[in-house]
Design an enzyme around this catalytic site. Structure first.
Site, PDB file in Angstrom:
ATOM      1  N   ARG A  41       0.842  -1.205   0.000  1.00 13.04           N
ATOM      2  CA  ARG A  41       0.000   0.000   0.000  1.00 13.04           C
ATOM      3  C   ARG A  41       0.877   1.255   0.000  1.00 13.04           C
ATOM      4  O   ARG A  41       0.623   2.214  -0.721  1.00 13.04           O
ATOM      5  CB  ARG A  41      -0.943   0.012   1.223  1.00 13.04           C
ATOM      6  CG  ARG A  41      -1.983  -1.096   1.202  1.00 13.04           C
ATOM      7  CD  ARG A  41      -3.040  -0.920   2.295  1.00 13.04           C
ATOM      8  NE  ARG A  41      -2.535  -1.092   3.660  1.00 13.04           N
ATOM      9  CZ  ARG A  41      -2.489  -2.234   4.319  1.00 13.04           C
ATOM     10  NH1 ARG A  41      -2.909  -3.344   3.744  1.00 13.04           N
ATOM     11  NH2 ARG A  41      -2.034  -2.283   5.566  1.00 13.04           N
TER      12      ARG A  41
ATOM     13  N   LYS B 103     -12.511  14.713   4.371  1.00 11.08           N
ATOM     14  CA  LYS B 103     -13.627  14.184   3.575  1.00 11.08           C
ATOM     15  C   LYS B 103     -14.513  13.273   4.408  1.00 11.08           C
ATOM     16  O   LYS B 103     -14.016  12.494   5.219  1.00 11.08           O
ATOM     17  CB  LYS B 103     -13.096  13.380   2.383  1.00 11.08           C
ATOM     18  CG  LYS B 103     -14.205  12.870   1.475  1.00 11.08           C
ATOM     19  CD  LYS B 103     -13.701  11.851   0.470  1.00 11.08           C
ATOM     20  CE  LYS B 103     -14.067  10.443   0.927  1.00 11.08           C
ATOM     21  NZ  LYS B 103     -13.821   9.427  -0.103  1.00 11.08           N
TER      22      LYS B 103
ATOM     23  N   GLU C 247     -19.548  15.215   1.106  1.00 13.00           N
ATOM     24  CA  GLU C 247     -19.794  14.279  -0.001  1.00 13.00           C
ATOM     25  C   GLU C 247     -21.072  13.473   0.220  1.00 13.00           C
ATOM     26  O   GLU C 247     -21.048  12.421   0.865  1.00 13.00           O
ATOM     27  CB  GLU C 247     -18.597  13.322  -0.176  1.00 13.00           C
ATOM     28  CG  GLU C 247     -18.818  12.334  -1.315  1.00 13.00           C
ATOM     29  CD  GLU C 247     -17.645  11.378  -1.542  1.00 13.00           C
ATOM     30  OE1 GLU C 247     -16.681  11.395  -0.758  1.00 13.00           O
ATOM     31  OE2 GLU C 247     -17.709  10.600  -2.508  1.00 13.00           O
TER      32      GLU C 247
ATOM     33  N   LYS D 287     -18.660  17.685  -2.754  1.00 15.03           N
ATOM     34  CA  LYS D 287     -18.272  16.562  -3.627  1.00 15.03           C
ATOM     35  C   LYS D 287     -19.520  15.764  -3.968  1.00 15.03           C
ATOM     36  O   LYS D 287     -19.883  14.823  -3.258  1.00 15.03           O
ATOM     37  CB  LYS D 287     -17.222  15.702  -2.925  1.00 15.03           C
ATOM     38  CG  LYS D 287     -16.798  14.472  -3.718  1.00 15.03           C
ATOM     39  CD  LYS D 287     -15.490  13.904  -3.206  1.00 15.03           C
ATOM     40  CE  LYS D 287     -15.133  12.612  -3.897  1.00 15.03           C
ATOM     41  NZ  LYS D 287     -13.774  12.157  -3.648  1.00 15.03           N
TER      42      LYS D 287
HETATM   43  P1  13P Z   1     -14.535   7.554  -6.971  1.00 12.53           P
HETATM   44  O1  13P Z   1     -14.095   8.683  -7.880  1.00 12.53           O
HETATM   45  O2  13P Z   1     -13.890   6.248  -7.286  1.00 12.53           O
HETATM   46  O3  13P Z   1     -16.039   7.497  -6.842  1.00 12.53           O
HETATM   47  O4  13P Z   1     -13.970   7.894  -5.531  1.00 12.53           O
HETATM   48  C1  13P Z   1     -14.106   9.151  -5.054  1.00 12.53           C
HETATM   49  C2  13P Z   1     -14.271   9.106  -3.596  1.00 12.53           C
HETATM   50  O5  13P Z   1     -13.471   9.633  -2.868  1.00 12.53           O
HETATM   51  C3  13P Z   1     -15.446   8.401  -3.055  1.00 12.53           C
HETATM   52  O6  13P Z   1     -15.596   8.723  -1.708  1.00 12.53           O
END
Ligand code: 13P
Length: 341
Positions: A46, A136, A178, A220
């Protein structure tokens, strides 16, 4: 809360051609990605993979921020520089995923609530010390044929997002909010637009109620798109128009930037959609990307876990960053795919 600092960090992340690399896959998610290339998932594999992404040269004009996972924020390059320090030196802002993942919502079969608010204030303080300047939290909204999403599940997720965002702003971290309406399922684009509208309306009402400053956050969202199993797929122009119509109605102009998730779209579709949205003309906010899979899937395929493929993997990553940087300006063309820079 220093609103000027929050504003300037949020704006720097989406300045000019910039967007975000979401490299914050949790342990189980990165294992799934490595399984696909038959690579064993260890702390070192990772670390090495993230090092390949974060040391790719020349991406600074296109990547304003990188979202890291807890483990990665504590890791370093082989020569010893912590990843957060490496990014900061390059003018790329380090961010951190702070949610605890989506779990089943009680008494709501098929719906989820994101956990992780308990103890979050202390964790945010530590992350700030480790160099993170934004965070996030992802709420997940599913769509089915009948009664999902329920208004109560949307409200619960919106409330959690707002509580998280307020805690972030209190400690001087820009929250990325998000609320992801999933593209799994067979619903059409109209239903996605209706659900996304309802979600955004409730999310901004909750943010306002928790006194979150819209000027010091990033949104987001998902794009407005037909479900993956829907027989009638919308074309690029329809996705761009529906998404911008929906956001113009429900996202305050005070928000410093929109950074879309890719949500399972192919890398090329995600770039084409972003480009079409930026070609529609001026919007109240910068319209950019925060892609996970759409930036990384081609890189993983090129790398396959092998040292001899690192140069090709980095070339692939650079190219996707560059193409999304062009889409950010509405200057991408699908004919550029495959062509050398
Ligand atoms: P994806 O662009 O693969 O949807 O991932 C973005 C992300 O951070 C989802 O939480």
């Amino acid at each position: 809360m220093n609103i000027d600092e929050l504003k300037s960090v949020a704006s720097a992340i989406v300045a000019q051609q910039k967007g975000i690399l979401a490299a914050d896959e949790s342990g189980p998610t990165i294992k799934k990605r490595f399984d696909a290339i038959k690579l064993e998932c260890t702390e070192e594999s990772r670390r090495r993979y993230r090092e390949i992404l974060l040391t790719t040269e020349g991406v600074e004009p296109y990547i304003g921020g990188v979202i890291l996972y807890d483990e990665t924020l504590r890791q370093s390059c082989a020569e010893g520089t912590p990843f957060a320090e490496l990014l900061t030196r390059r003018g790329i802002i380090p961010g951190i995923k702070v949610d605890g993942g989506a779990k089943p919502l009680a008494l709501h079969a098929g719906e989820k609530i994101t956990e992780g608010l308990d103890g979050l204030r202390d964790r945010l303080q530590e992350y700030r010390q480790l160099g993170a300047r934004f965070a996030k939290w992802r709420g997940v909204i599913e769509i089915n044929e009948s009664d999902i999403p329920s208004t109560s599940a949307i409200q619960a997720n919106a409330h959690a997002l707002a509580r998280y965002a307020a805690l972030c702003q209190e400690v001087g971290i820009v929250p990325i909010v998000e609320p992801e309406v999933l593209m799994d399922g067979s619903h059409n684009i109209e239903r996605c637009e209706a659900v996304t509208s309802q979600v955004l309306e409730i999310v901004f009402a909750e943010l306002d109620a928790q006194r979150v400053a819209f000027e010091g956050m990033l949104l987001k969202p998902n794009m407005v798109i037909a479900g993956m199993k829907c027989a009638q797929q919308a074309d690029v122009q329809q996705v761009a128009e529906a998404t911008m119509r929906c956001l113009a109605r429900y996202v305050p102009a005070a928000v410093p930037g929109i950074v879309f998730l890719s949500g399972g779209q192919s890398a090329q579709d995600a770039t084409a959609h972003l480009n079409a949205m930026n070609q529609l003309g001026a919007h109240p906010w910068p319209v950019s990307f925060s892609y996970g899979r759409a930036l990384q899937a081609p890189v993983l395929m090129a790398w396959k876990g092998l040292e001899q493929n690192v140069a090709e993997a980095q070339k692939t990553f650079f190219r996707r960053c560059q193409l999304n940087g062009l889409a950010r300006l509405g200057k991408y063309d699908s004919a550029m795919e495959g062509a050398s820079p």
